[in-house]
Design an enzyme around this catalytic site. Structure first.
Site, mmCIF file in Angstrom:
data_model
loop_
_atom_site.group_PDB
_atom_site.id
_atom_site.type_symbol
_atom_site.label_atom_id
_atom_site.label_comp_id
_atom_site.label_asym_id
_atom_site.label_seq_id
_atom_site.Cartn_x
_atom_site.Cartn_y
_atom_site.Cartn_z
ATOM 1 N N HIS A 1 0.836 -1.202 0.000
ATOM 2 C CA HIS A 1 0.000 0.000 0.000
ATOM 3 C C HIS A 1 0.871 1.252 0.000
ATOM 4 C CE1 HIS A 1 -3.653 2.365 1.121
ATOM 5 N NE2 HIS A 1 -2.750 3.119 1.751
ATOM 6 N N GLU A 2 1.914 1.264 0.816
ATOM 7 C CA GLU A 2 2.798 2.433 0.870
ATOM 8 C C GLU A 2 3.612 2.570 -0.415
ATOM 9 O OE1 GLU A 2 2.456 4.581 3.228
ATOM 10 O OE2 GLU A 2 0.969 3.269 4.153
ATOM 11 N N HIS B 1 1.537 4.224 -2.986
ATOM 12 C CA HIS B 1 1.486 5.675 -2.837
ATOM 13 C C HIS B 1 2.669 6.325 -3.538
ATOM 14 C CE1 HIS B 1 -2.002 6.329 -0.435
ATOM 15 N NE2 HIS B 1 -1.588 5.626 0.599
ATOM 16 N N GLU C 1 -6.524 6.816 -1.446
ATOM 17 C CA GLU C 1 -6.481 5.564 -0.692
ATOM 18 C C GLU C 1 -7.013 4.395 -1.509
ATOM 19 O OE1 GLU C 1 -4.966 5.086 2.053
ATOM 20 O OE2 GLU C 1 -4.473 7.201 2.300
#
Length: 412
Positions: free
Chosen positions: A173-174, A177, A264
């Site tokens: 997830h990071e 980003h 997100e």
């Protein structure tokens, strides 16, 4: 949506909707910083005029606006570069490995934390992030630094609660980003939020000073004359700080609202593609959501919460040491100064000479009525207003539902 085999190269690029929203949020952040600089410049000019001094150079409106805009862009650039480092400066971060001359992490292993990040960064074809661990009990995972040199920060609480697949999902997830290039904008927003956090700390201190002076002035005859001017000055300063702090919160909530949900959701989809398992991403979010002890409070706009995978702000040492936070067990200022004055006094029949008289019973009924009909509702409204924070993330349930939809498509 097709899902690649595990550990294969995956091209992650932000879609046009996310690009437009990031651009709009960036424009709003520049505008907010421009307004702050304009307010400071106006205040400085007023102070110079009040002191009898004059500004030798007078700029026209176009040149003034251009100067403020250029200064705001520069300030946002500084915030995007150094803002997140300032936000986590209260954390004792433990860098896992140093980089060698080629920029690679030394001693990497696919089973280690830095090895997982290395593999995910290679899959997404993004700059290799550094990895740091913060010794904090709350489970949190966030990315700080710049787009070219990001650092993924995980807490020991996160490592204790997530299994291997969930940890891969949180790290992916990071990394997503970073691939989506939303880090500079959210870092600039977080830096401005940090300013609002500091102003709210000053507001609490001014509120305590103002309440103390007001009580002294009320209970001493001459105190009302002595403290009249200081009360007005501190009260005006308190209102100014409160208005500025909450205006920043409101403007930053709009900036976050422009792209936070899309940001997100895009990172969740990117993590699903990197790991090939949307169910693992959903499971990680469910675990982190269950660990949040105060969901109503954690889901507020907070400098560190804006950068995390879930709206879980980190507890900093300075808050615990200085006692600036209003803890769960701490008596609220409204309760201390106002509700306490209407506490119900009960007479113990065994310890008293006799049953309470009609005057005592009447006083108790009046206090009960005032407390239940006036004091309690006012207290609730005041505390809600003072504790208001806009949300930093979309609802976790909504994110999990979308991930489950992706999992059904993958299996179908």
């Amino acid at each position: 949506m097709p899902f690649p085999e595990r550990y294969c190269y995956v091209a992650l690029t932000p879609n046009w909707r996310l690009r437009v929203r990031i651009a709009a949020a960036l424009a709003l952040v520049v505008g907010v910083n421009g307004l702050l600089l304009a307010a400071f410049a106006w205040s400085a000019l007023r102070l110079l005029s009040a002191s009898g001094r004059s500004v030798p150079v007078e700029l026209g409106l176009p040149l003034t606006v251009g100067t403020l805009l250029l200064a705001a862009v520069g300030l946002v650039a500084v915030q995007a570069r150094y803002g997140s480092r300032t936000i986590v400066s209260g954390l004792d971060l433990d860098e896992l490995h140093e980089r060698d001359d080629s920029g690679e992490l030394e001693g990497t292993n696919p089973q280690t934390l830095d090895g997982r990040v290395r593999r995910l960064a290679a899959q997404a074809d993004v700059p290799l992030p550094s990895v740091a661990v913060a010794d904090r009990p709350e489970p949190a995972c966030l990315t700080v630094g710049t787009q070219r040199s990001p650092t993924i920060v995980v807490t020991t609480g996160l490592l204790e609660r997530l299994d291997d697949d969930e940890l891969d999902a949180a790290l992916a997830h990071e990394v997503a980003h970073v691939a989506n290039r939303d880090l500079p904008v959210v870092t600039a927003v977080a830096a401005t939020v940090a300013i609002g956090d500091r102003l709210l700390e000053r507001e609490r201190k001014l509120r305590g000073v103002l309440a103390g002076m007001a009580m002294v002035a009320l209970f001493t005859g001459i105190g009302l004359l002595i403290f009249a001017v200081p009360i007005l000055v501190v009260g005006a300063l308190y209102l100014a700080v409160s208005i500025v702090a909450r205006a920043l919160l409101g403007l930053n909530s709009i900036a976050l609202g422009l792209f936070s949900k899309t940001r997100e959701f895009a990172a969740d989809r990117g993590a699903s593609r990197l790991t090939g398992e949307p169910a693992a991403v959903a499971s990680a979010l469910e675990t982190l959501e269950d660990e949040r002890s105060k969901p109503d409070q954690d889901a507020r706009l907070h400098a560190s919460a804006t950068l995390g995978i879930v709206p879980q702000p980190l507890a900093f040492e300075r808050t615990a040491e200085n006692g600036e936070g209003e803890g769960e067990g701490e008596e609220h200022w409204f309760d201390r100064w106002f509700v306490g004055q209407f506490s119900i006094e009960r007479v113990d029949k065994q310890e008293s000479d006799g049953p309470p008289g009609p005057i005592a019973r009447r006083k108790e009924r009046v206090k009960t009525w005032l407390r239940t009909r006036t004091i309690e509702p006012v207290r609730t409204r005041i505390r809600r207003v003072l504790a208001w924070r806009p949300p930093t993330h979309p609802a976790t349930e909504e994110r999990i539902e979308q991930l489950r939809t992706l999992e059904r498509r993958r299996r179908g």
